[in-house]
Design a protein around this motif. Structure first.
Motif, mmCIF file in Angstrom:
data_model
loop_
_atom_site.group_PDB
_atom_site.id
_atom_site.type_symbol
_atom_site.label_atom_id
_atom_site.label_comp_id
_atom_site.label_asym_id
_atom_site.label_seq_id
_atom_site.Cartn_x
_atom_site.Cartn_y
_atom_site.Cartn_z
ATOM 1 N N PRO A 1 0.820 -1.212 0.000
ATOM 2 C CA PRO A 1 0.000 0.000 0.000
ATOM 3 C C PRO A 1 0.856 1.264 0.000
ATOM 4 O O PRO A 1 1.991 1.272 0.489
ATOM 5 C CB PRO A 1 -0.816 -0.128 1.296
ATOM 6 N N GLU A 2 0.288 2.334 -0.512
ATOM 7 C CA GLU A 2 1.046 3.566 -0.741
ATOM 8 C C GLU A 2 1.699 4.100 0.530
ATOM 9 O O GLU A 2 2.836 4.567 0.496
ATOM 10 C CB GLU A 2 0.117 4.638 -1.328
ATOM 11 N N HIS A 3 0.991 4.035 1.651
ATOM 12 C CA HIS A 3 1.524 4.623 2.889
ATOM 13 C C HIS A 3 1.994 3.552 3.872
ATOM 14 O O HIS A 3 2.068 3.799 5.076
ATOM 15 C CB HIS A 3 0.468 5.509 3.543
ATOM 16 N N SER A 4 2.342 2.392 3.358
ATOM 17 C CA SER A 4 2.784 1.299 4.218
ATOM 18 C C SER A 4 4.049 1.669 4.973
ATOM 19 O O SER A 4 4.928 2.367 4.465
ATOM 20 C CB SER A 4 3.047 0.052 3.371
ATOM 21 N N HIS A 5 4.153 1.170 6.209
ATOM 22 C CA HIS A 5 5.387 1.317 6.980
ATOM 23 C C HIS A 5 6.460 0.323 6.525
ATOM 24 O O HIS A 5 7.617 0.444 6.938
ATOM 25 C CB HIS A 5 5.100 1.074 8.466
ATOM 26 N N PHE A 6 6.071 -0.630 5.685
ATOM 27 C CA PHE A 6 6.970 -1.731 5.363
ATOM 28 C C PHE A 6 7.207 -1.875 3.863
ATOM 29 O O PHE A 6 6.892 -2.901 3.252
ATOM 30 C CB PHE A 6 6.409 -3.041 5.928
ATOM 31 N N PRO A 7 7.786 -0.852 3.221
ATOM 32 C CA PRO A 7 8.136 -0.966 1.803
ATOM 33 C C PRO A 7 9.465 -1.710 1.639
ATOM 34 O O PRO A 7 10.079 -2.148 2.621
ATOM 35 C CB PRO A 7 8.268 0.496 1.370
ATOM 36 N N LEU A 8 9.930 -1.816 0.414
ATOM 37 C CA LEU A 8 11.206 -2.479 0.147
ATOM 38 C C LEU A 8 12.378 -1.791 0.834
ATOM 39 O O LEU A 8 13.391 -2.423 1.133
ATOM 40 C CB LEU A 8 11.473 -2.506 -1.366
ATOM 41 N N GLN A 9 12.261 -0.495 1.069
ATOM 42 C CA GLN A 9 13.356 0.233 1.709
ATOM 43 C C GLN A 9 13.513 -0.126 3.186
ATOM 44 O O GLN A 9 14.509 0.231 3.806
ATOM 45 C CB GLN A 9 13.134 1.743 1.584
ATOM 46 N N ASN A 10 12.542 -0.826 3.753
ATOM 47 C CA ASN A 10 12.574 -1.148 5.180
ATOM 48 C C ASN A 10 13.050 -2.586 5.417
ATOM 49 O O ASN A 10 14.157 -2.816 5.844
ATOM 50 C CB ASN A 10 11.187 -0.926 5.786
ATOM 51 N N LEU A 11 12.192 -3.560 5.159
ATOM 52 C CA LEU A 11 12.476 -4.983 5.375
ATOM 53 C C LEU A 11 12.864 -5.268 6.829
ATOM 54 O O LEU A 11 13.951 -5.790 7.120
ATOM 55 C CB LEU A 11 13.573 -5.470 4.421
ATOM 56 N N PRO A 12 11.964 -4.961 7.779
ATOM 57 C CA PRO A 12 12.258 -5.246 9.185
ATOM 58 C C PRO A 12 12.083 -6.729 9.507
ATOM 59 O O PRO A 12 11.282 -7.429 8.877
ATOM 60 C CB PRO A 12 11.225 -4.399 9.922
ATOM 61 N N TYR A 13 12.825 -7.183 10.501
ATOM 62 C CA TYR A 13 12.790 -8.591 10.909
ATOM 63 C C TYR A 13 11.892 -8.771 12.124
ATOM 64 O O TYR A 13 11.786 -7.895 12.989
ATOM 65 C CB TYR A 13 14.192 -9.063 11.259
ATOM 66 N N GLY A 14 11.277 -9.947 12.196
ATOM 67 C CA GLY A 14 10.475 -10.292 13.355
ATOM 68 C C GLY A 14 10.346 -11.791 13.471
ATOM 69 O O GLY A 14 10.862 -12.561 12.643
ATOM 70 N N VAL A 15 9.654 -12.228 14.512
ATOM 71 C CA VAL A 15 9.386 -13.651 14.753
ATOM 72 C C VAL A 15 7.874 -13.839 14.745
ATOM 73 O O VAL A 15 7.142 -13.052 15.356
ATOM 74 C CB VAL A 15 9.998 -14.112 16.088
ATOM 75 N N PHE A 16 7.416 -14.865 14.046
ATOM 76 C CA PHE A 16 5.977 -15.051 13.879
ATOM 77 C C PHE A 16 5.626 -16.522 13.774
ATOM 78 O O PHE A 16 6.496 -17.376 13.567
ATOM 79 C CB PHE A 16 5.499 -14.317 12.621
ATOM 80 N N LYS A 17 4.333 -16.801 13.924
ATOM 81 C CA LYS A 17 3.773 -18.124 13.669
ATOM 82 C C LYS A 17 2.735 -17.986 12.564
ATOM 83 O O LYS A 17 1.742 -17.268 12.732
ATOM 84 C CB LYS A 17 3.076 -18.671 14.918
ATOM 85 N N PRO A 18 2.930 -18.639 11.420
ATOM 86 C CA PRO A 18 1.867 -18.625 10.419
ATOM 87 C C PRO A 18 0.645 -19.381 10.911
ATOM 88 O O PRO A 18 0.734 -20.181 11.845
ATOM 89 C CB PRO A 18 2.502 -19.350 9.225
ATOM 90 N N ARG A 19 -0.470 -19.118 10.305
ATOM 91 C CA ARG A 19 -1.705 -19.819 10.679
ATOM 92 C C ARG A 19 -1.514 -21.326 10.532
ATOM 93 O O ARG A 19 -1.076 -21.818 9.497
ATOM 94 C CB ARG A 19 -2.857 -19.354 9.793
ATOM 95 N N GLY A 20 -1.818 -22.061 11.597
ATOM 96 C CA GLY A 20 -1.729 -23.512 11.570
ATOM 97 C C GLY A 20 -0.350 -24.065 11.854
ATOM 98 O O GLY A 20 -0.188 -25.286 11.993
ATOM 99 N N ALA A 21 0.654 -23.234 11.955
ATOM 100 C CA ALA A 21 2.009 -23.716 12.202
ATOM 101 C C ALA A 21 2.244 -23.889 13.698
ATOM 102 O O ALA A 21 1.650 -23.207 14.525
ATOM 103 C CB ALA A 21 3.028 -22.751 11.621
ATOM 104 N N LEU B 1 5.241 -12.394 17.496
ATOM 105 C CA LEU B 1 5.805 -12.754 18.790
ATOM 106 C C LEU B 1 6.924 -11.797 19.183
ATOM 107 O O LEU B 1 7.361 -10.962 18.392
ATOM 108 C CB LEU B 1 6.340 -14.193 18.733
ATOM 109 N N LEU B 2 7.390 -11.935 20.416
ATOM 110 C CA LEU B 2 8.536 -11.155 20.868
ATOM 111 C C LEU B 2 9.716 -11.483 19.950
ATOM 112 O O LEU B 2 10.019 -12.658 19.732
ATOM 113 C CB LEU B 2 8.855 -11.512 22.313
ATOM 114 N N PRO B 3 10.392 -10.477 19.395
ATOM 115 C CA PRO B 3 11.394 -10.763 18.364
ATOM 116 C C PRO B 3 12.684 -11.373 18.866
ATOM 117 O O PRO B 3 13.443 -11.943 18.064
ATOM 118 C CB PRO B 3 11.666 -9.380 17.743
ATOM 119 N N ALA B 4 12.989 -11.275 20.139
ATOM 120 C CA ALA B 4 14.263 -11.782 20.642
ATOM 121 C C ALA B 4 14.093 -12.358 22.031
ATOM 122 O O ALA B 4 13.153 -12.017 22.764
ATOM 123 C CB ALA B 4 15.314 -10.675 20.670
ATOM 124 N N GLN B 5 15.012 -13.236 22.404
ATOM 125 C CA GLN B 5 15.129 -13.659 23.785
ATOM 126 C C GLN B 5 15.986 -12.608 24.486
ATOM 127 O O GLN B 5 17.187 -12.502 24.225
ATOM 128 C CB GLN B 5 15.785 -15.037 23.894
#
Length: 426
Positions: free
Chosen positions: A8-28, A118-122
């Motif tokens: 989206p035009e005003h997204s916080h997460f364009p190609l210039q960003n690429l932030p890292y995080g930890v997540f669980k996909p649905r069903g995983a 999820l919390l990104p780091a221990q």
């Protein structure tokens, strides 16, 4: 433009960003490392399993299949830059694996709305600094006087305290109002045990340490950024009445240890480098180990919104900028290690409350209400001098580029009533 993914035009997460995080996909079942892109998450564990990082430093590890970013953080700047380049190529390059392999594309791209963040780091250790001169002066004026607002040491040393890592929580986690001792009421000599009646937020940024340093070996200030992985938004929830009673002589304890919220996406240093700007001048001159040839910080716009439980909409109550900090992140890290303290991957170092020079740029309710002397007006007509049960506080921040934003998303938390003791604890 990224292929296969709508941004989206005003997204916080364009190609210039690429932030890292930890997540669980649905069903995983297992958490894994991902990158935010638009409204999607790129599953780095799936890409690594498919050999997309083969031949790189990351490719020889299982760091993206871990339930935290710690292993990736520990690899250092060269590995981070290498991984970032591969991720960008996968999203934009001609004949990339994501373009030629539709099955991999389906496995590796997840809607963010369907994932658990999820919390990104221990986090083994957490330190909170006191880096904004405007905030320190405002608070000092409330508790002492405007003429004596800053303590004798403040302009010479980055002040900080060691916080409680176990109660750092990811955005969206409810915050239970803490209980504890408060100062004796007028006419009484004994303190009172009660739920905090002066609950507050603190608008902050924090950074994660990448590679650590050996015990006894300080990090020189010119090498500090080699040890910084990336930044998150942070809310250092504070019980001001508990704090006022307990802070002498050792500083914050129960007033700060009940919850600290951070945003789930870690914006890497590489994404923020285009937004470096001059830092505030320092007078008097600091000691040699804190001096920088180029004093720089980051131009990050920050906002605070507050939404009462029954309100239809949130009210933006503060707009400020990270460039107002007096002590830079380089100085914070160099000072933290100058005694020989060893930092470790995943350690969290926070800025302290970020306030600006005017009334609309204050980073805490304590400052906005002038210690409870005036009320903050909200959009629905309600007023606040402190946070109420049911209030939700949301922080957001971004760097404005030409036609894009490098953003942090949101860091939010809702206040729940205090724990109901059957009897007052003895």
């Amino acid at each position: 433009m990224a292929k296969f993914i709508n941004i989206p035009e005003h997204s916080h997460f364009p190609l210039q960003n690429l932030p890292y995080g930890v997540f669980k996909p649905r069903g995983a079942q297992a958490p894994r490392v991902g990158v935010a892109i638009g409204e999607s998450i790129l599953d780095l564990a799936e890409l690594a399993a498919a050999g997309c990082f083969q031949g790189s430093q990351v490719g020889s590890t299982q760091c993206f299949a871990e339930p935290s970013l710690n292993a990736f953080m520990s690899l250092g700047r060269v590995a981070w830059q290498e991984a970032r380049g591969i991720i960008r190529s996968l999203l934009t390059g001609e004949e990339s694996r994501l373009e030629t392999d539709p099955d991999l594309r389906q496995r590796a791209i997840h809607p963010m709305s369907e994932a658990e963040l999820l919390l990104p780091a221990q986090i083994c250790d957490y330190t909170d600094f006191y880096s904004s001169k405007y905030h320190a002066a405002n608070v000092g004026a409330l508790f002492r006087s405007r003429e004596n607002a800053l303590t004798e040491n403040w302009l010479h040393v980055p002040i900080g305290y060691h916080g409680r890592a176990s109660s750092v929580v990811v955005s969206g986690t409810p915050v239970v109002r803490p209980s504890g001792q408060v100062a004796p009421a007028p006419g009484s000599k004994a303190p009172t045990f009660q739920p905090s009646a002066m609950l507050d937020f603190e608008l902050e940024l924090a950074f994660f340490v990448g590679p650590g340093n050996e015990l006894g070996k300080p990090v020189p200030i010119e090498k500090a950024r080699d040890h910084i992985f990336g930044f998150v938004l942070m809310n250092d929830w504070s019980a001001r009445d508990l704090q006022r009673w307990e802070y002498v002589p050792l500083g914050p304890f129960l007033a700060k240890n009940f919850a600290t919220s951070i945003s789930p996406w870690v914006v890497p240093l590489e994404a923020l480098e285009p937004f470096l700007c001059p830092a505030q001048p320092q007078d008097p001159e600091v000691l040699p180990y804190l001096r920088q040839q180029r004093r720089e910080t980051y131009d990050i716009q920050l906002e605070v919104a507050l939404k009462p439980e029954r309100a239809a909409e949130a009210t933006t109550i503060s707009r400020t900028n990270f460039k107002h900090v007096y002590w830079t992140v380089d100085q914070q890290l160099a000072h933290h290690t100058v005694s020989g303290c060893n930092l470790r991957p995943g350690d969290l170092l926070a800025s302290g409350t970020i306030s600006g020079p005017d009334d609309g740029s204050l980073g805490s309710m304590l400052e906005m209400s002038e210690g409870g002397k005036k009320s903050v007006l909200l959009a629905d007509g309600e007023t606040r001098k402190r946070l109420h049960d049911g209030d939700e506080v949301s922080l957001t921040g971004y760097c404005q580029g030409p036609g894009y934003k490098v953003g942090f998303g949101s860091c939010s938390g809702k206040i729940l009533p205090a724990y109901a003791f059957a009897t007052e604890p003895s």
